[in-house]
Motif scaffolding. Structure first.
Motif, mmCIF file in Angstrom:
data_model
loop_
_atom_site.group_PDB
_atom_site.id
_atom_site.type_symbol
_atom_site.label_atom_id
_atom_site.label_comp_id
_atom_site.label_asym_id
_atom_site.label_seq_id
_atom_site.Cartn_x
_atom_site.Cartn_y
_atom_site.Cartn_z
ATOM 1 N N THR A 38 -116.145 -98.357 132.661
ATOM 2 C CA THR A 38 -116.622 -97.280 131.948
ATOM 3 C C THR A 38 -116.457 -96.067 132.858
ATOM 4 O O THR A 38 -116.201 -95.030 132.241
ATOM 5 C CB THR A 38 -118.420 -97.439 131.711
ATOM 6 N N VAL A 39 -116.553 -96.046 134.335
ATOM 7 C CA VAL A 39 -116.073 -95.028 134.842
ATOM 8 C C VAL A 39 -114.854 -94.531 134.753
ATOM 9 O O VAL A 39 -114.435 -93.326 134.676
ATOM 10 C CB VAL A 39 -116.526 -95.186 136.339
ATOM 11 N N ASP A 40 -113.946 -95.251 134.552
ATOM 12 C CA ASP A 40 -112.589 -95.323 134.180
ATOM 13 C C ASP A 40 -112.405 -94.723 132.875
ATOM 14 O O ASP A 40 -111.473 -93.660 132.671
ATOM 15 C CB ASP A 40 -111.738 -96.609 134.281
ATOM 16 N N GLU A 41 -113.261 -95.147 131.866
ATOM 17 C CA GLU A 41 -113.164 -94.605 130.609
ATOM 18 C C GLU A 41 -113.519 -92.908 130.725
ATOM 19 O O GLU A 41 -113.045 -92.124 129.877
ATOM 20 C CB GLU A 41 -114.077 -95.377 129.769
ATOM 21 N N LEU A 42 -114.532 -92.867 131.477
ATOM 22 C CA LEU A 42 -114.882 -91.470 131.444
ATOM 23 C C LEU A 42 -114.038 -90.425 131.973
ATOM 24 O O LEU A 42 -113.683 -89.533 131.755
ATOM 25 C CB LEU A 42 -116.272 -91.342 132.443
ATOM 26 N N ASN A 43 -113.106 -91.125 133.116
ATOM 27 C CA ASN A 43 -112.178 -90.294 133.759
ATOM 28 C C ASN A 43 -111.145 -89.841 132.658
ATOM 29 O O ASN A 43 -110.554 -88.742 132.870
ATOM 30 C CB ASN A 43 -111.517 -91.169 134.777
ATOM 31 N N SER A 44 -111.012 -90.894 131.846
ATOM 32 C CA SER A 44 -109.837 -90.489 130.959
ATOM 33 C C SER A 44 -110.353 -89.279 129.977
ATOM 34 O O SER A 44 -109.595 -88.779 129.488
ATOM 35 C CB SER A 44 -109.652 -91.834 129.899
ATOM 36 N N ALA A 45 -111.665 -89.538 129.445
ATOM 37 C CA ALA A 45 -112.455 -88.623 128.830
ATOM 38 C C ALA A 45 -112.044 -87.122 129.084
ATOM 39 O O ALA A 45 -111.802 -86.289 128.500
ATOM 40 C CB ALA A 45 -113.552 -88.925 128.055
ATOM 41 N N ILE A 46 -112.501 -87.356 130.659
ATOM 42 C CA ILE A 46 -112.370 -85.980 131.186
ATOM 43 C C ILE A 46 -110.973 -85.487 131.037
ATOM 44 O O ILE A 46 -110.555 -84.238 131.035
ATOM 45 C CB ILE A 46 -113.091 -85.862 132.664
ATOM 46 N N GLY A 47 -109.890 -86.213 131.357
ATOM 47 C CA GLY A 47 -108.472 -85.919 131.270
ATOM 48 C C GLY A 47 -108.335 -85.197 129.971
ATOM 49 O O GLY A 47 -107.457 -84.495 129.576
ATOM 50 N N MET A 48 -109.023 -85.832 128.780
ATOM 51 C CA MET A 48 -108.698 -84.988 127.446
ATOM 52 C C MET A 48 -109.574 -83.796 127.315
ATOM 53 O O MET A 48 -108.817 -82.795 126.689
ATOM 54 C CB MET A 48 -109.280 -86.202 126.291
ATOM 55 N N VAL A 49 -110.602 -83.576 128.159
ATOM 56 C CA VAL A 49 -111.058 -82.171 128.199
ATOM 57 C C VAL A 49 -109.862 -81.284 128.788
ATOM 58 O O VAL A 49 -109.731 -80.215 128.533
ATOM 59 C CB VAL A 49 -112.301 -82.097 128.840
ATOM 60 N N ILE A 50 -109.445 -81.772 130.149
ATOM 61 C CA ILE A 50 -108.464 -80.771 130.695
ATOM 62 C C ILE A 50 -107.297 -80.403 129.983
ATOM 63 O O ILE A 50 -106.781 -79.690 129.900
ATOM 64 C CB ILE A 50 -108.192 -81.612 132.062
ATOM 65 N N ALA A 51 -106.909 -81.283 128.948
ATOM 66 C CA ALA A 51 -105.518 -81.291 128.121
ATOM 67 C C ALA A 51 -105.858 -80.656 126.802
ATOM 68 O O ALA A 51 -105.063 -80.105 126.278
ATOM 69 C CB ALA A 51 -104.844 -82.763 127.741
ATOM 70 N N ALA A 52 -107.169 -80.380 126.687
ATOM 71 C CA ALA A 52 -107.654 -79.513 125.423
ATOM 72 C C ALA A 52 -107.109 -78.083 125.564
ATOM 73 O O ALA A 52 -106.971 -77.442 126.509
ATOM 74 C CB ALA A 52 -108.881 -79.691 125.117
ATOM 75 N N ASP A 53 -106.611 -77.449 124.232
ATOM 76 C CA ASP A 53 -106.216 -76.008 124.763
ATOM 77 C C ASP A 53 -107.711 -75.194 124.842
ATOM 78 O O ASP A 53 -108.554 -75.512 124.337
ATOM 79 C CB ASP A 53 -105.837 -75.599 123.147
ATOM 80 N N GLY A 54 -107.576 -74.118 125.525
ATOM 81 C CA GLY A 54 -108.650 -73.103 125.750
ATOM 82 C C GLY A 54 -109.383 -73.420 126.923
ATOM 83 O O GLY A 54 -110.489 -72.729 127.111
ATOM 84 N N VAL A 55 -108.957 -74.458 127.758
ATOM 85 C CA VAL A 55 -109.885 -74.491 128.910
ATOM 86 C C VAL A 55 -109.399 -73.977 129.966
ATOM 87 O O VAL A 55 -108.158 -74.090 130.501
ATOM 88 C CB VAL A 55 -109.855 -76.154 129.497
ATOM 89 N N ASP A 56 -110.065 -72.858 130.600
ATOM 90 C CA ASP A 56 -109.877 -72.037 131.542
ATOM 91 C C ASP A 56 -109.583 -72.730 132.735
ATOM 92 O O ASP A 56 -110.207 -73.533 133.153
ATOM 93 C CB ASP A 56 -111.060 -70.777 131.590
ATOM 94 N N ALA A 57 -108.979 -71.997 133.911
ATOM 95 C CA ALA A 57 -108.727 -72.494 135.061
ATOM 96 C C ALA A 57 -109.827 -72.892 135.736
ATOM 97 O O ALA A 57 -109.814 -73.836 136.651
ATOM 98 C CB ALA A 57 -107.906 -71.887 135.870
ATOM 99 N N ASP A 58 -111.032 -72.154 135.746
ATOM 100 C CA ASP A 58 -112.111 -72.557 136.655
ATOM 101 C C ASP A 58 -112.844 -73.837 136.047
ATOM 102 O O ASP A 58 -113.346 -74.828 136.900
ATOM 103 C CB ASP A 58 -113.278 -71.266 136.469
ATOM 104 N N ILE A 59 -112.777 -74.211 134.916
ATOM 105 C CA ILE A 59 -113.410 -75.412 134.421
ATOM 106 C C ILE A 59 -112.244 -76.496 134.888
ATOM 107 O O ILE A 59 -112.680 -77.607 135.352
ATOM 108 C CB ILE A 59 -113.431 -75.344 133.173
ATOM 109 N N ARG A 60 -110.991 -76.207 134.432
ATOM 110 C CA ARG A 60 -109.813 -77.181 134.893
ATOM 111 C C ARG A 60 -109.761 -77.830 136.202
ATOM 112 O O ARG A 60 -109.735 -78.816 136.618
ATOM 113 C CB ARG A 60 -108.619 -76.724 134.444
#
Length: 186
Positions: A38-60
């Motif tokens: 589940t930690v690995d699944e979480l890491n993948s979900a965070i990868g999706m956040v990073i890949a989403a449009d509109g995520v500024d550099a500070d959050i990335r």
């Protein structure tokens, strides 16, 4: 990492077992495997956040650091007795969370997952983080787990909540508030 994988499949797990980082084998449905899975699944979900449009550099930047720390946490959970996540990692999450939370208005209502794709994906990551936390707590009831692992996931879910709020506001979608008065009381 001494041995690099040159062959992805080994067939050793076809019997329902998997190898832990210390060389021992356990069931694929073991609480330890569920926790680091589940930690690995979480890491993948965070990868999706990073890949989403509109995520500024500070959050990335924050989330990429979190991905590395989650990989460390997965390693810690995969190798019984290993210590990789430190109290300083939890403190850093608190500092980052406080920094992003400073400009947000106080909560007066519950927030529904939404507020644009990046924010909604961050909410999804938050819920996966909560599940990972529950699974690590369940593991800790039967095996030794360092408190830093639980603390890290607890603080990370809080950070992901705050980041989802920030992403919703920055995107212009705004936060989706739960409308508790929409139903007549009875």
């Amino acid at each position: 990492m001494g041995n690099r994988l040159t062959k992805i499949y080994t067939r050793t797990g076809d019997d329902g077992s998997t190898g832990l980082g210390d060389g021992s084998r356990t069931g694929k449905d073991a609480p330890r495997v569920a926790a680091y899975g589940t930690v690995d699944e979480l890491n993948s979900a965070i990868g999706m956040v990073i890949a989403a449009d509109g995520v500024d550099a500070d959050i990335r930047e924050v989330l990429v650091q979190v991905q590395h720390e989650l990989f460390d946490l997965g390693g810690e959970l995969c190798i019984p007795g290993m210590a990789m996540v430190q109290a300083d990692d939890v403190t850093r999450l608190e500092t980052v969370l406080d920094g992003f939370n400073t400009d947000l208005p106080a909560l007066k209502d519950f927030i529904l997952p939404g507020g644009g794709m990046a924010a909604a994906t961050c909410h999804l990551a938050r819920t996966i983080c909560r599940r990972a936390e529950r699974e690590v707590v369940a593991l800790a009831r039967i095996e030794d787990v360092r408190p830093e692992a639980v603390g890290y996931l607890n603080r990370l879910s809080d950070l992901l909540f705050v980041l989802a709020r920030v992403l919703a506001r920055r995107s212009g979608h705004g936060e989706v508030l739960w409308q508790h008065e929409r139903r007549p009381r009875g």
